[in-house]
Design a protein around this motif. Structure first.
Motif, PDB file in Angstrom:
ATOM      1  N   VAL A 226       7.001  -9.760 -13.178  1.00 21.15           N
ATOM      2  CA  VAL A 226       6.048 -10.346 -12.232  1.00 21.15           C
ATOM      3  C   VAL A 226       6.478 -11.751 -11.816  1.00 21.15           C
ATOM      4  CG1 VAL A 226       4.120  -8.983 -13.105  1.00 21.15           C
ATOM      5  CG2 VAL A 226       4.556 -11.246 -14.059  1.00 21.15           C
ATOM      6  N   GLU A 227       6.251 -12.052 -10.542  1.00 19.05           N
ATOM      7  CA  GLU A 227       6.660 -13.351  -9.994  1.00 19.05           C
ATOM      8  C   GLU A 227       5.646 -14.431 -10.286  1.00 19.05           C
ATOM      9  OE1 GLU A 227       5.970 -10.640  -8.219  1.00 19.05           O
ATOM     10  OE2 GLU A 227       7.843  -9.851  -7.405  1.00 19.05           O
ATOM     11  N   LYS A 228       4.381 -14.038 -10.542  1.00 20.21           N
ATOM     12  CA  LYS A 228       3.320 -15.002 -10.826  1.00 20.21           C
ATOM     13  C   LYS A 228       2.400 -14.366 -11.861  1.00 20.21           C
ATOM     14  CE  LYS A 228      -0.213 -17.862  -8.598  1.00 20.21           C
ATOM     15  NZ  LYS A 228      -0.981 -18.139  -7.366  1.00 20.21           N
ATOM     16  N   SER A 229       2.239 -15.014 -12.983  1.00 20.20           N
ATOM     17  CA  SER A 229       1.481 -14.378 -14.063  1.00 20.20           C
ATOM     18  C   SER A 229       0.067 -14.923 -14.221  1.00 20.20           C
ATOM     19  CB  SER A 229       2.231 -14.529 -15.395  1.00 20.20           C
ATOM     20  OG  SER A 229       2.416 -15.901 -15.701  1.00 20.20           O
ATOM     21  N   THR A 230      -0.212 -16.113 -13.721  1.00 14.21           N
ATOM     22  CA  THR A 230      -1.557 -16.676 -13.815  1.00 14.21           C
ATOM     23  C   THR A 230      -2.235 -16.564 -12.451  1.00 14.21           C
ATOM     24  OG1 THR A 230      -0.914 -18.223 -15.563  1.00 14.21           O
ATOM     25  CG2 THR A 230      -2.917 -18.741 -14.318  1.00 14.21           C
ATOM     26  N   LEU A 231      -3.344 -15.830 -12.413  1.00 13.34           N
ATOM     27  CA  LEU A 231      -3.966 -15.468 -11.139  1.00 13.34           C
ATOM     28  C   LEU A 231      -5.461 -15.765 -11.158  1.00 13.34           C
ATOM     29  CD1 LEU A 231      -2.336 -11.918 -10.894  1.00 13.34           C
ATOM     30  CD2 LEU A 231      -1.521 -13.984  -9.744  1.00 13.34           C
ATOM     31  N   LYS A 232      -5.997 -16.050  -9.981  1.00  9.49           N
ATOM     32  CA  LYS A 232      -7.454 -16.218  -9.828  1.00  9.49           C
ATOM     33  C   LYS A 232      -7.949 -15.288  -8.722  1.00  9.49           C
ATOM     34  CE  LYS A 232      -9.430 -20.306  -9.903  1.00  9.49           C
ATOM     35  NZ  LYS A 232      -9.911 -21.647  -9.471  1.00  9.49           N
ATOM     36  N   PHE A 233      -8.915 -14.429  -9.077  1.00  8.11           N
ATOM     37  CA  PHE A 233      -9.504 -13.500  -8.112  1.00  8.11           C
ATOM     38  C   PHE A 233     -10.978 -13.859  -7.886  1.00  8.11           C
ATOM     39  CE2 PHE A 233      -6.448 -10.173 -10.032  1.00  8.11           C
ATOM     40  CZ  PHE A 233      -5.421 -10.599  -9.202  1.00  8.11           C
ATOM     41  N   GLY A 234     -11.446 -13.641  -6.671  1.00  2.23           N
ATOM     42  CA  GLY A 234     -12.839 -13.890  -6.341  1.00  2.23           C
ATOM     43  C   GLY A 234     -13.650 -12.604  -6.301  1.00  2.23           C
ATOM     44  N   PHE A 235     -14.946 -12.747  -6.516  1.00  4.24           N
ATOM     45  CA  PHE A 235     -15.836 -11.590  -6.410  1.00  4.24           C
ATOM     46  C   PHE A 235     -17.225 -12.063  -6.029  1.00  4.24           C
ATOM     47  CE2 PHE A 235     -18.765 -11.570 -10.068  1.00  4.24           C
ATOM     48  CZ  PHE A 235     -18.227 -12.595 -10.836  1.00  4.24           C
ATOM     49  N   ILE A 236     -18.039 -11.136  -5.531  1.00  7.68           N
ATOM     50  CA  ILE A 236     -19.451 -11.363  -5.262  1.00  7.68           C
ATOM     51  C   ILE A 236     -20.253 -10.618  -6.327  1.00  7.68           C
ATOM     52  CG2 ILE A 236     -21.334 -11.000  -3.615  1.00  7.68           C
ATOM     53  CD1 ILE A 236     -19.397 -13.107  -2.649  1.00  7.68           C
ATOM     54  N   LYS A 237     -21.391 -11.157  -6.694  1.00  7.36           N
ATOM     55  CA  LYS A 237     -22.173 -10.597  -7.797  1.00  7.36           C
ATOM     56  C   LYS A 237     -22.803  -9.263  -7.408  1.00  7.36           C
ATOM     57  CE  LYS A 237     -23.179 -14.937 -10.211  1.00  7.36           C
ATOM     58  NZ  LYS A 237     -22.841 -14.564 -11.585  1.00  7.36           N
ATOM     59  N   LEU A 238     -22.003  -8.234  -7.478  1.00  8.13           N
ATOM     60  CA  LEU A 238     -22.408  -6.863  -7.200  1.00  8.13           C
ATOM     61  C   LEU A 238     -21.765  -5.947  -8.232  1.00  8.13           C
ATOM     62  CD1 LEU A 238     -21.790  -7.001  -3.367  1.00  8.13           C
ATOM     63  CD2 LEU A 238     -24.030  -6.531  -4.390  1.00  8.13           C
ATOM     64  N   THR A 239     -22.411  -4.822  -8.509  1.00  8.76           N
ATOM     65  CA  THR A 239     -21.869  -3.951  -9.545  1.00  8.76           C
ATOM     66  C   THR A 239     -20.534  -3.330  -9.168  1.00  8.76           C
ATOM     67  OG1 THR A 239     -23.228  -2.150  -8.689  1.00  8.76           O
ATOM     68  CG2 THR A 239     -24.107  -3.387 -10.544  1.00  8.76           C
ATOM     69  N   ASP A 240     -20.238  -3.260  -7.862  1.00  5.72           N
ATOM     70  CA  ASP A 240     -18.964  -2.632  -7.494  1.00  5.72           C
ATOM     71  C   ASP A 240     -17.763  -3.563  -7.648  1.00  5.72           C
ATOM     72  OD1 ASP A 240     -19.310  -4.212  -5.234  1.00  5.72           O
ATOM     73  OD2 ASP A 240     -19.909  -2.534  -3.952  1.00  5.72           O
ATOM     74  N   CYS A 241     -17.973  -4.745  -8.235  1.00  9.34           N
ATOM     75  CA  CYS A 241     -16.829  -5.559  -8.654  1.00  9.34           C
ATOM     76  C   CYS A 241     -16.304  -5.045  -9.992  1.00  9.34           C
ATOM     77  CB  CYS A 241     -17.202  -7.032  -8.760  1.00  9.34           C
ATOM     78  SG  CYS A 241     -18.318  -7.417 -10.140  1.00  9.34           S
ATOM     79  N   ALA A 242     -16.906  -3.989 -10.510  1.00 12.94           N
ATOM     80  CA  ALA A 242     -16.635  -3.501 -11.867  1.00 12.94           C
ATOM     81  C   ALA A 242     -15.149  -3.301 -12.188  1.00 12.94           C
ATOM     82  CB  ALA A 242     -17.417  -2.219 -12.123  1.00 12.94           C
ATOM     83  N   PRO A 243     -14.321  -2.698 -11.291  1.00 12.22           N
ATOM     84  CA  PRO A 243     -12.918  -2.521 -11.676  1.00 12.22           C
ATOM     85  C   PRO A 243     -12.211  -3.834 -12.016  1.00 12.22           C
ATOM     86  CG  PRO A 243     -13.436  -1.079  -9.845  1.00 12.22           C
ATOM     87  CD  PRO A 243     -14.635  -1.980 -10.029  1.00 12.22           C
ATOM     88  N   LEU A 244     -12.517  -4.905 -11.271  1.00 15.57           N
ATOM     89  CA  LEU A 244     -11.905  -6.202 -11.585  1.00 15.57           C
ATOM     90  C   LEU A 244     -12.363  -6.697 -12.960  1.00 15.57           C
ATOM     91  CD1 LEU A 244     -12.185  -8.136  -8.191  1.00 15.57           C
ATOM     92  CD2 LEU A 244     -10.090  -7.717  -9.451  1.00 15.57           C
ATOM     93  N   VAL A 245     -13.654  -6.598 -13.196  1.00 15.09           N
ATOM     94  CA  VAL A 245     -14.216  -7.090 -14.453  1.00 15.09           C
ATOM     95  C   VAL A 245     -13.695  -6.271 -15.642  1.00 15.09           C
ATOM     96  CG1 VAL A 245     -16.366  -7.370 -15.743  1.00 15.09           C
ATOM     97  CG2 VAL A 245     -16.268  -7.999 -13.313  1.00 15.09           C
ATOM     98  N   ILE A 246     -13.686  -4.964 -15.470  1.00 14.02           N
ATOM     99  CA  ILE A 246     -13.235  -4.099 -16.567  1.00 14.02           C
ATOM    100  C   ILE A 246     -11.737  -4.288 -16.828  1.00 14.02           C
ATOM    101  CG2 ILE A 246     -12.919  -1.691 -17.274  1.00 14.02           C
ATOM    102  CD1 ILE A 246     -15.820  -2.834 -17.461  1.00 14.02           C
ATOM    103  N   ALA A 247     -10.936  -4.454 -15.777  1.00 10.36           N
ATOM    104  CA  ALA A 247      -9.503  -4.686 -15.978  1.00 10.36           C
ATOM    105  C   ALA A 247      -9.267  -5.938 -16.812  1.00 10.36           C
ATOM    106  CB  ALA A 247      -8.794  -4.795 -14.624  1.00 10.36           C
ATOM    107  N   LYS A 248     -10.129  -6.922 -16.631  1.00 13.26           N
ATOM    108  CA  LYS A 248     -10.001  -8.146 -17.426  1.00 13.26           C
ATOM    109  C   LYS A 248     -10.536  -7.942 -18.849  1.00 13.26           C
ATOM    110  CE  LYS A 248     -11.456 -12.981 -17.658  1.00 13.26           C
ATOM    111  NZ  LYS A 248     -10.126 -13.467 -18.039  1.00 13.26           N
ATOM    112  N   GLU A 249     -11.754  -7.406 -18.937  1.00 13.72           N
ATOM    113  CA  GLU A 249     -12.412  -7.332 -20.242  1.00 13.72           C
ATOM    114  C   GLU A 249     -11.788  -6.289 -21.176  1.00 13.72           C
ATOM    115  OE1 GLU A 249     -14.723  -9.261 -21.569  1.00 13.72           O
ATOM    116  OE2 GLU A 249     -14.693 -10.551 -19.786  1.00 13.72           O
ATOM    117  N   LYS A 250     -11.218  -5.227 -20.613  1.00 10.26           N
ATOM    118  CA  LYS A 250     -10.582  -4.210 -21.461  1.00 10.26           C
ATOM    119  C   LYS A 250      -9.105  -4.529 -21.713  1.00 10.26           C
ATOM    120  CE  LYS A 250     -12.476  -1.116 -22.780  1.00 10.26           C
ATOM    121  NZ  LYS A 250     -13.346  -0.999 -23.988  1.00 10.26           N
TER     122      LYS A 250
END
Length: 481
Positions: free
Chosen positions: A59-83
């Motif tokens: 990977v060319e960049k390993s530290t990343l910041k992603f944005g989201f809105i407080k909705l349940t369909d942000c779940a894949p981003l949250v789960i990818a981080k938490e799991k």
């Protein structure tokens, strides 16, 4: 090391080398590199020897910041981080809530965010220059469905008076806007606006609310170069309200109803201030909703990083949709607990669970099984289908956001400019190599990106992504060319 972005073609070429060209059972890395170079499609670079040995992508960049809105369909981003799926790809990801969709998009464009949970219409609108001009792409669709239309208690009572069948504790579904039409006419005759909320001009919510109203003969208004609010000829005035503010805005009486994702419809039920009367699953079964978007420049600069991100998201989507033998969504209770945390959706877990765990609460007396209210992976939900992009383009044209007529080929060209299934497919096939996905989890290599034509809409109309102009002409209300 060599460049590659289509693993299916890579393995196809490998097969040709083995069966036709080589006449032997062992193929060297040099031969594979030669084959790959001949079919180079993008700047992505993968060290296949290392990947086959279980090493991470370079990977060319390993530290990343992603944005989201407080909705349940942000779940894949949250789960990818938490799991730990991002971490397993060598990525250190921060996920940051954004105040609204415009701020989120602007921060992706100016590089403050590496990528974001986006409305599916945002990459499309930005790329064609509606509102903001920037080339944004998506290689991952976050989900199908997930929205609902809620009206105030008072409007619901009036609809029940218009259509007595709605007075039942279990009213017949789907509920159309026909019972709303005389109420809207009454407001017009009294010289009052009938106001409803949606989350953003290019949101699925805007198009779904317009679709539902227009299907009952209620005009939601046109956009023009002079009328950027989209209220020309409108019988119902639609305005932008950030999702978390929908219930409070309804309670204040500023709007009489809204279309939004969860948990903001269920919060209206819990607070006793409104009634969700239909879901977008009933407006169009398995409609595309959110995507993960990045700028085209970011993708060009960090292609392997993008691949690693999509790999993690695919695993998260699959985890969210895992079922047991009884068809129960086994991981959703854990997902609900994670999403309820203040750093993510920040709503009560019991409220989130009402729509995330296989059922949907319309009223306390009207709770219906709805396993497909949120679909994150099943049925190729996370694959970026060109036909989904074309549908959004038809709605942008139908309501005047696209101000000029375009030939049919323009729709497919824009879809290829914005939607990037080649990245998704490459990430998925890397996961197959890792043993984390199977061939059955992704569309066949011969799939051209257009879902089969469907008439599973609330008005019974049929949509074929290969015929956008015919689709536009099929509506009674809306621009037809």
């Amino acid at each position: 090391m060599f460049k590659w972005r289509n693993v299916a073609e890579f393995w196809g070429m490998l097969l040709v080398l083995i069966v036709v060209g080589c006449g032997r059972s062992v193929t060297t890395l040099a031969e594979l590199e030669k084959a790959a170079t001949a079919l180079d499609l993008s700047p992505a670079e993968i060290d296949w020897e290392a990947v086959a040995g279980g090493e991470l992508l370079d990977v060319e960049k390993s530290t990343l910041k992603f944005g989201f809105i407080k909705l349940t369909d942000c779940a894949p981003l949250v789960i990818a981080k938490e799991k730990g799926y991002f971490e397993e790809e060598g990525l250190n990801v921060e996920i940051e809530a954004q105040s609204n969709w415009k701020v989120l998009l602007d921060r992706v464009i100016d590089g403050q965010l590496d990528g974001a949970h986006m409305l599916a219409g945002q990459p499309i609108g930005a790329t064609i220059g509606f509102g903001t001009k920037a080339h944004i792409i998506t290689a991952y669709s976050l989900d199908y469905n997930g929205n609902a239309i809620t009206v105030s208690n008072d409007i619901w009572k009036q609809m029940q008076e218009v259509e007595p069948a709605l007075k039942s504790p279990h009213p017949p579904h789907p509920i159309t806007a026909h019972a709303l039409k005389p109420i809207v006419e009454g407001y017009r005759q009294a010289g009052k606006d009938f106001n409803m909320g949606m989350v953003f001009p290019v949101s699925t919510h805007n198009y779904e609310l317009r679709y539902w109203l227009a299907a009952a003969g209620i005009h939601p208004g046109y956009y023009t170069q002079e009328n950027i609010a989209g209220t020309l000829d409108a019988e119902v005035v639609l305005s932008v309200t950030p999702p978390p503010q929908m219930p409070a805005t309804l309670e204040a009486g500023t709007i009489l109803g809204y279309c939004v994702g969860e948990p903001w419809n269920q919060q209206a039920v819990v607070k006793g201030i409104g009634v969700p009367i239909t879901t977008n699953y009933d407006i169009w079964k398995n409609n595309p909703e959110k995507v993960f978007g990045v700028s085209a420049d970011w993708d060009a600069k960090y292609p392997n990083t993008h691949l690693a991100v999509v790999k993690a998201l695919i695993r998260a989507g699959k985890w969210l949709d895992e079922t047991n033998e009884a068809g129960e969504l086994v991981n959703r209770p854990e997902a609900v607990e994670i999403l309820s945390r203040k750093d993510y959706v920040g709503a009560d877990a019991a409220v989130i669970a009402k729509s995330m765990t296989g059922s949907f609460v319309f009223q306390p007396t009207d709770v219906r099984p709805m396993a497909e209210f949120n679909v994150f992976f099943s049925g190729f939900a996370s694959y970026p289908h060109y036909s989904d992009c074309v549908w959004f383009l038809t709605q942008m044209r139908r309501w005047g956001q696209i101000t000029e007529a375009h030939p049919e080929e323009w729709y497919s060209e824009v879809a290829r400019e914005v939607y990037k299934p080649e990245i998704y497919r490459q990430a998925a096939e890397l996961l197959i190599l890792d043993g984390k996905l199977t061939e059955a989890d992704i569309p066949l290599a011969s799939y051209e990106g257009y879902r089969p034509a469907s008439n599973e809409f609330i008005d019974g109309n049929s949509y074929d992504g290969r015929d956008p102009l015919g689709y536009l002409q099929s509506f009674e209300i809306g621009i037809k060319d």
